[in-house]
Design a protein around this motif. Structure first.
Motif, PDB file in Angstrom:
ATOM      1  N   CYS A   1       0.849  -1.196   0.000  1.00  0.00           N
ATOM      2  CA  CYS A   1       0.000   0.000   0.000  1.00  0.00           C
ATOM      3  C   CYS A   1       0.875   1.232   0.000  1.00  0.00           C
ATOM      4  CB  CYS A   1      -0.922   0.015   1.223  1.00  0.00           C
ATOM      5  SG  CYS A   1      -0.039   0.175   2.808  1.00  0.00           S
TER       6      CYS A   1
ATOM      7  N   ASP B   1      -1.040   5.342   3.807  1.00  0.00           N
ATOM      8  CA  ASP B   1      -2.162   4.476   4.191  1.00  0.00           C
ATOM      9  C   ASP B   1      -1.738   3.335   5.102  1.00  0.00           C
ATOM     10  OD1 ASP B   1      -3.942   5.964   2.690  1.00  0.00           O
ATOM     11  OD2 ASP B   1      -3.691   4.719   0.894  1.00  0.00           O
TER      12      ASP B   1
ATOM     13  N   TYR C   1      -3.960  -0.161   6.259  1.00  0.00           N
ATOM     14  CA  TYR C   1      -3.700  -1.521   5.768  1.00  0.00           C
ATOM     15  C   TYR C   1      -2.718  -2.307   6.629  1.00  0.00           C
ATOM     16  CZ  TYR C   1      -6.153   0.127   1.654  1.00  0.00           C
ATOM     17  OH  TYR C   1      -7.105   0.636   0.814  1.00  0.00           O
TER      18      TYR C   1
ATOM     19  N   THR D   1       5.581  -0.745   2.081  1.00  0.00           N
ATOM     20  CA  THR D   1       4.797   0.289   1.420  1.00  0.00           C
ATOM     21  C   THR D   1       5.504   0.648   0.115  1.00  0.00           C
ATOM     22  OG1 THR D   1       5.974   2.137   2.433  1.00  0.00           O
ATOM     23  CG2 THR D   1       4.100   1.201   3.660  1.00  0.00           C
TER      24      THR D   1
ATOM     25  N   THR E   1      -0.258  -5.895  -4.257  1.00  0.00           N
ATOM     26  CA  THR E   1      -0.823  -4.725  -3.605  1.00  0.00           C
ATOM     27  C   THR E   1      -2.278  -4.927  -3.211  1.00  0.00           C
ATOM     28  OG1 THR E   1      -1.540  -3.776  -5.701  1.00  0.00           O
ATOM     29  CG2 THR E   1       0.671  -3.247  -4.975  1.00  0.00           C
ATOM     30  N   GLU E   2      -2.779  -3.981  -2.400  1.00  0.00           N
ATOM     31  CA  GLU E   2      -4.217  -3.932  -2.106  1.00  0.00           C
ATOM     32  C   GLU E   2      -4.942  -3.467  -3.366  1.00  0.00           C
ATOM     33  OE1 GLU E   2      -5.887  -0.895  -2.063  1.00  0.00           O
ATOM     34  OE2 GLU E   2      -4.142   0.412  -2.220  1.00  0.00           O
TER      35      GLU E   2
ATOM     36  N   ARG F   1      -4.539   3.383  -9.047  1.00  0.00           N
ATOM     37  CA  ARG F   1      -3.338   2.864  -8.386  1.00  0.00           C
ATOM     38  C   ARG F   1      -2.057   3.328  -9.083  1.00  0.00           C
ATOM     39  NH1 ARG F   1      -2.809  -3.512  -7.696  1.00  0.00           N
ATOM     40  NH2 ARG F   1      -2.608  -3.420  -9.966  1.00  0.00           N
TER      41      ARG F   1
END
Length: 265
Positions: free
Chosen positions: A192, A196, A200, A209, A230-231, A238
């Motif tokens: 993420c 954030d 997450y 990250t 990734t999320e 993104r």
């Protein structure tokens, strides 16, 4: 050489597929991980990747979002072998724990006719730390990433003008820094955005990250950084969001692929 990302997401994504990908060169394919289910078969089909030309597969570790799709690929290949529609042999590489689990699963889940070909035409190959294999014409060195969760291997592939390094789905361990140093390509997870992290909680999951991955690539003079695993809450934007954060810390070329995107290496 081309790299097609079949999936780019982490374990519990719903808007994209779990991280797995295929290298292609001279009409030969090398599949790395399989995602979490039979969606892998559709991804191969959608990307016009002929399963009959996949003769090398690697499984990085035993987590279900990486391993279970390989069961479906194995079933497909074994079934087509029996039908006379797959020529040659296939080699599936992994560390001892992965291969033992895979062996146990396939002998419990697949038919005796299918599993009769394991060891004959389908080979489950245990690789050890620093072991080298030649795959689609390139020397590949497997290495233990020293995972804090489950035993996991990454790899370094020699390219014509450098090296490509995959760190699995955890941050680079300093033990393996020599592999990454001055790499032409680094494939690194980025769970993420740094901003954030409280949402997450990547560090609780032993993930990075975008900022962390970018700083690693900059520190070790990596030419090209590719981010994955990734999320998917920000999947529509993104690329833009991740690029903006990464470029604050990394000066090289940056790739944030979507599912089914092909990159020329």
């Amino acid at each position: 050489m081309e790299l097609t990302m079949l999936g780019t997401g982490s374990a519990l994504v719903t808007e994209c597929f779990n991280t797995c990908y295929v290298f292609e060169e001279n009409d030969q394919y090398f599949l790395v991980d399989g995602g979490g289910g039979n969606e892998i078969l559709k991804r191969l089909k959608d990307n016009h990747i002929d399963y009959r030309k996949i003769h090398d597969i690697m499984i990085t570790h035993k987590h279900i979002d990486h391993l279970l799709g390989i069961i479906w690929v194995m079933r497909l290949i074994l079934q087509k072998m029996l039908a006379g529609q797959y020529e040659g042999e296939v080699y599936i590489y992994g560390h001892d724990e992965v291969i033992a689990l895979l062996h146990d699963l396939v002998f419990k889940l697949l038919t005796s006719k299918q599993t009769s070909l394991i060891g004959e035409r389908m080979h489950l190959v245990i690789v050890t730390n620093w072991e080298k294999k030649t795959i689609i014409g390139h020397e590949v060195t497997f290495f233990d990433i020293h995972s804090s969760k489950a035993k996991q291997f990454g790899y370094m592939m020699k390219l014509d003008e450098g090296k490509l390094v995959c760190c699995g789905d955890e941050p680079l361990n300093k033990v393996n820094a020599p592999y990454v140093d001055h790499a032409q390509w680094l494939l690194h997870e980025a769970f993420c955005l740094y901003k954030d992290k409280d949402i997450y909680k990547p560090y609780e999951k032993h993930h990075s990250t975008v900022k962390d991955a970018a700083m690693i690539a900059e520190k070790y003079h990596v030419e090209n950084l590719l981010l994955y695993h990734t999320e998917d809450d920000h999947i529509i934007v993104r690329k833009e969001l991740y690029r903006d954060e990464a470029k604050q810390y990394y000066s090289g070329r940056l790739y944030i692929p979507d599912d089914n995107e092909t990159i020329i290496l």
